[in-house]
Design a protein around this motif. Structure first.
Motif, PDB file in Angstrom:
ATOM      1  N   GLN E 129       0.839  -1.208   0.000  1.00 26.96           N
ATOM      2  CA  GLN E 129       0.000   0.000   0.000  1.00 26.96           C
ATOM      3  C   GLN E 129       0.868   1.250   0.000  1.00 26.96           C
ATOM      4  N   GLY E 157      -4.098   1.681  -4.296  1.00 31.25           N
ATOM      5  CA  GLY E 157      -4.644   0.558  -3.538  1.00 31.25           C
ATOM      6  C   GLY E 157      -5.172  -0.522  -4.456  1.00 31.25           C
ATOM      7  N   GLY E 346       0.527  -8.306  -3.422  1.00 30.83           N
ATOM      8  CA  GLY E 346      -0.009  -7.589  -2.265  1.00 30.83           C
ATOM      9  C   GLY E 346      -0.803  -6.374  -2.688  1.00 30.83           C
ATOM     10  N   LEU E 347      -0.549  -5.960  -3.919  1.00 26.81           N
ATOM     11  CA  LEU E 347      -1.263  -4.832  -4.526  1.00 26.81           C
ATOM     12  C   LEU E 347      -2.770  -4.938  -4.362  1.00 26.81           C
ATOM     13  N   SER E 348      -3.289  -6.137  -4.348  1.00 26.63           N
ATOM     14  CA  SER E 348      -4.685  -6.555  -4.531  1.00 26.63           C
ATOM     15  C   SER E 348      -5.013  -6.597  -6.014  1.00 26.63           C
ATOM     16  N   GLY E 381      -4.277  -7.644   0.571  1.00 27.12           N
ATOM     17  CA  GLY E 381      -4.102  -6.330  -0.038  1.00 27.12           C
ATOM     18  C   GLY E 381      -5.397  -5.543  -0.088  1.00 27.12           C
ATOM     19  N   VAL E 382      -6.532  -6.260  -0.193  1.00 30.36           N
ATOM     20  CA  VAL E 382      -7.842  -5.594  -0.178  1.00 30.36           C
ATOM     21  C   VAL E 382      -8.063  -4.977   1.198  1.00 30.36           C
ATOM     22  N   SER E 385      -5.726  -1.858   1.661  1.00 30.42           N
ATOM     23  CA  SER E 385      -6.095  -0.571   1.068  1.00 30.42           C
ATOM     24  C   SER E 385      -7.350  -0.006   1.715  1.00 30.42           C
TER      25      SER E 385
HETATM   26 NA    NA Z   1      -4.740  -2.970  -2.155  1.00 30.75          NA
END
Ligand code: NA
Ligand code: NA
Ligand code: NA
Lengths: 71, 397, 397, 71, 397, 71
Positions: E129, E157, E346-348, E381-382, E385
């Protein structure tokens, strides 16, 4: 009233025009091979035909398939 | 004790039934409409909710009838003071929200294929809107205001959501009778079209076989890739309409968007299903009940209603005739003849009009299948009446 | 830096947990209710959303708890200032919108067949509402206002939407505890009914076999065309109720409309599916979460809540006993005996009450299947409590 | 309270009455033949089975029927 | 007659096309976005509604574009004066209602199983994030206000509803471009992730095989009863988040509730289906159309939009790199190595990021299936963010 | 910014902690036999098949199963 009918005719004339232009345009860009470009989401037409036929045959056309979804 | 029973009596609607017998009449009308919807299968999806909403609306105390409210009230205040039916009416109907939503669903159920294969026939979807404007003018002569007359005339568009949307925008106080007239006549298409056809066409004309005409005069540009065409078409038409008649976009824009997500296929399948199933069906329930709830005896039992019923029928008949005569005119100048039934279906009332036309053709020649051709003018008739509505709204709204 | 961490700390709800330990208690209660709903399967469709909404509601900053707002604010202002949960509460719950919508779905899932086959038994659906009014009066003696007492009493109607609707109209500040009590006791029917039955009936009575009684004293008018009957019935009942208790129409009218579109069959199948599936389920989620969101520690942790829990149980028990004694009374004068379990199911809590009654009967005589008979009084119990609610609302609302 | 119970009983008595009158009324108007008047709305189960089988067979189970509607 | 034609001309949008050619540009942009959504399959479920809404919004008269309104107006007045699209925008979008509703549906489609099996990997959902806050600061340097900068940063995010919700709360005037950027880059994940991975990792790192690492260093506490665990987990996490970041509860609370009703199984199946199907799909249509409707030429064609497009990409890239370097750091100190691709996910952008990572891994070693591991950081990741959004909202909101 | 990342890490650390504690907790309370305690929510596919077939057979397809719920 006149105005109204004029507009209605104009719009549907343009729809007609648009349609014809699009047909020519689409025929040019995708000479039958568009299926290949597009990710094939569709169950081939003839399969659908077969299915539909089957259904309508069996139910004497009392039933029809509204949607067929991939799984 | 005695005055408790008195209060008990006051709680009931018995008193009111004695004081205003017209309520009884409304109940009987509701029963009659339920009979048409259930037993006669007249557009049951709308007639049943409308007539049941009408039944509930005609007893006070239940607050199930639509009333005039101070339009500065918040929706929350409307609900608290006037009950849930007025909440539904003022949040979903009078805002003009539900008709476009229903068009969204209709679009996801529409197939522009037949129209694209026979684009010429789209013109008859224009010609068959003539009833709208003819009745509009006559209605003004009969003392309706221009706005009321337009709402009445639009019945001749033979398209429920369009009629309701136009009425909401121009003459909301006529919503009940106009909705009833529109849907009843759409349900009566199997009676009205044959009636008008008999009056205006010859057996010879009805024998014109579209398929053979196509063989004699084949189309210049056959469609090679219908799938792609069907995806681009709603986008293009949406653009054209947005430029020419922006006021028809709430209706046509939603219709074309619904059609787009349907034609794209699986990748937007979730949206298409939501539009044509969950959203459409829920919208139909609330639209039906709330429209019925506007039909309280005060709002319904007056000469205007009768004139709407009559005028609506005339508009319908003229529209059908208009389409037919447009075909006759075309046939004078073209070698490639068109069956006048294709003009009749310009009315819209999709898809029933097309089925009726097809049946008539088959009755005269059991090989004359013109369903696909009828669908072409039939669908363009939907666009036609939505455009007409847009014109009326932007000129008078 | 230091005061950034300070701000960070302020952002959290830790401070508040120290300042008001009752919040912790609320969280534990929410966990307990989740346990009942998930593990013990107590009405999970409502107990799970209610208790999860309660869990989220008890932390400020998230704005997930229902608060008192200036009722002249627009819904848009409520959402912007108080968050989405208050938006849902003030647009869908406090407007009284969702309970009738849920009745719409319930109606589309209800079958009046068993009741039509045993109309006599409908009376016990009336007798089993006695708990409502007994507790109403006692509650007033305990210092509740008349409106609060009515909302409390209606728990004895053993019908969730009816209890919620009545409470919204008469005592919205008690919505949380009353909803919890209503649904918890409905879930506890398998415990409560046997308990009351044991106290009030003899083995001999429980052995009465309805099927044999029917053979001994056959019905005078057998039903020839159930399908048509089921279509006309909701229309007729809707009319009767609208005339006698208009204030119960928002609930019963929707119930009967939902039932009508179901019974008509395929031609209104789209509406029936929307009512019983998409609309009902979505409504249940929002009703559950928003009802749970009303249960902030301030609103829930007080003596009134305990009295509601107790009073609700008493109302339930009295209603069941009322139905049972009505049967005993009937049996004194009639040759054709009725099993007192049919009285107990007058409570409503459809269809669980009927199943429980059936199990009890089978335990005493493995051939005594009375499910269909129980369903008759069971369904009429729904009408009974909705009518009772209507009376209370029109007298006190 | 009395009022309340009176009303509840009255209404359910009228429901009882309505029901009985309707039964007599319906028995008279439609002596069993109503099914014939009413358009038959239902598609028999085995037909559905056949249809479904057909579809899944043809599409190797990639497709399934979500709704079958009468026309 | 002449001035009738004049009025007719005024009705159309032709005049405006001449006066403001930028409208044409907007239409072309809409076409381009439709092309990306339909032909290139970039997040079609959102890009198609957004771009079609944008197409309709750019013609006046149709009232399909979102405009600034006096926020004391009631929703009814907004609808009557500004049309249905502003009605949808001000009732469902600007109230912040739809993003949590979409999270409700996403939750009912989410499986926390992979994350529970590899909890360590959740940290990389935090590391990824970093792009949010880096870009936030840079954006302030470029003259954005803190609120605008936060809304811009949140694009990093890589979560659509979170980005929209944050923007509504902090900088609603940027909603259009930010939504477009967010969804476009999420659709471009198959391009962006490989690009960043190539810049930041070595072949040797990409060959790390998670399965083998697990064999070498087996987990200390294997899960015995996943089903029960999955039911308790959303409740527990909901509690933790509610205490620490209450302002993220509207998003995460709904996500976890949706997940709970899914994991409970059949007894709440009706709710799970409603959340993940009917509610989610309907919400997607209205969110998409209304977000698109905010993109009128006036609101879209300015330097800020370009900076958002650029800044959004940078935020994305930094987030991915952040995850990757976090893994590298971890590997320095741990014997049990982790594949840096797990950091990238990890970004989502669930689940596409995981699929992309899996493909990259397989390209280097056809036996290195790490999808399940990628999903672990992907899902966290969700949460990451959404938490970041909560912090920003409670500090700046 | 720092604050933001701190919070994000803190929360996900607590998620990690919660997860681990839950795993231990659940492993203890339900040592594999939880399926038996918990009402088994899932109805095996063939059962569904049988049920559906049964219903449609019995009702000549006038009825179809939309949802099967345990009670
Ligand atoms: Na994210
Ligand atoms: Na028309
Ligand atoms: Na009851």
């Amino acid at each position: 009233m006149v105005i109204g009918m004029i507009t209605v005719f104009t719009v549907l004339f343009l729809v007609y025009l648009t349609g014809n232009l699009l047909i020519r345009f689409v025929n040019r860009i995708s000479s039958g091979n568009s299926e290949n470009n597009l990710p094939d989401h569709h169950i081939s037409g003839d399969k659908i035909a077969v299915i539909t036929a089957a259904v309508e045959g069996i139910t004497n056309g009392k039933a029809s398939i509204t949607t067929i979804q991939k799984q | 004790m005695m005055d408790l029973l008195e209060k008990l009596y006051q709680m009931t609607a018995i008193q009111q039934l004695f004081e205003s017998p017209e309520t009884l009449l409304m109940i009987l009308i509701a029963f009659f409409l339920l009979y048409l919807g259930i037993k006669k299968q007249y557009e049951p999806l709308l007639l049943v909710p409308i007539s049941f909403g009408m039944l509930l609306a005609n007893f006070p105390g239940g607050q199930m009838g639509v009333v005039k409210v101070d339009e500065t009230l918040t929706l929350y205040q409307i609900a608290s003071q006037y009950g849930i039916m007025n909440f539904v009416y003022y949040s979903l109907i009078k805002t003009g929200f539900l008709p476009p939503i229903i068009f969204l669903g209709v679009g996801a159920l529409t197939d522009f294929g037949p129209m694209l294969r026979n684009l010429r026939l789209a013109f008859f979807g224009a010609a068959a809107q003539i009833g709208i404007f003819t009745v509009l003018i006559s209605a003004v002569a009969f003392g309706f205001t221009l706005k009321e007359a337009s709402a009445l005339g639009i019945i001749g568009g033979a398209d429920g959501p369009t009629a309701i949307y136009t009425t909401i925008k121009l003459a909301p106080h006529l919503l009940g009778p106009i909705a009833i007239a529109a849907y009843s006549y759409m349900a009566l298409v199997p009676v009205i079209i044959p009636f008008v056809v008999r009056l205006t066409t010859t057996k010879k004309e009805l024998l014109i076989n579209m398929k053979e005409q196509d063989k004699l005069f084949p189309s210049t540009s056959p469609i090679k890739d219908l799938q792609t065409l069907k995806i681009i078409f709603p986008i293009a038409v949406g653009t054209v309409v947005s430029i020419l008649v922006p006021s028809s976009v709430p209706l046509l824009g939603m219709l074309l968007f619904g059609n787009l997500v349907k034609e794209i296929g699986v990748s937007t399948g979730r949206l298409s299903k939501a539009a044509s199933d969950t959203i459409l069906n829920a919208a139909t329930i609330f639209l039906g009940l709330a429209v019925g709830a506007t039909m309280t005896s005060k709002a319904f039992l007056n000469v205007e209603t009768i004139m709407i019923i009559v005028g609506g029928f005339i508009a319908f008949a003229i529209s059908i005739a208009g389409g037919i005569f447009a075909v006759k005119g075309y046939n004078l100048f073209s070698k490639k003849k068109i069956n006048p039934l294709i003009g009749a279906t310009g009315l819209s009332a999709v898809p029933m009009a097309s089925r009726v036309a097809n049946d008539i053709a088959l009755k005269h020649d059991s090989n004359n299948h013109l369903l696909q051709y009828a669908m072409a003018s039939n669908i363009s008739g939907v666009i036609g009446s939505a455009v007409a509505a847009g014109v009326l709204i932007s000129f008078l709204g």
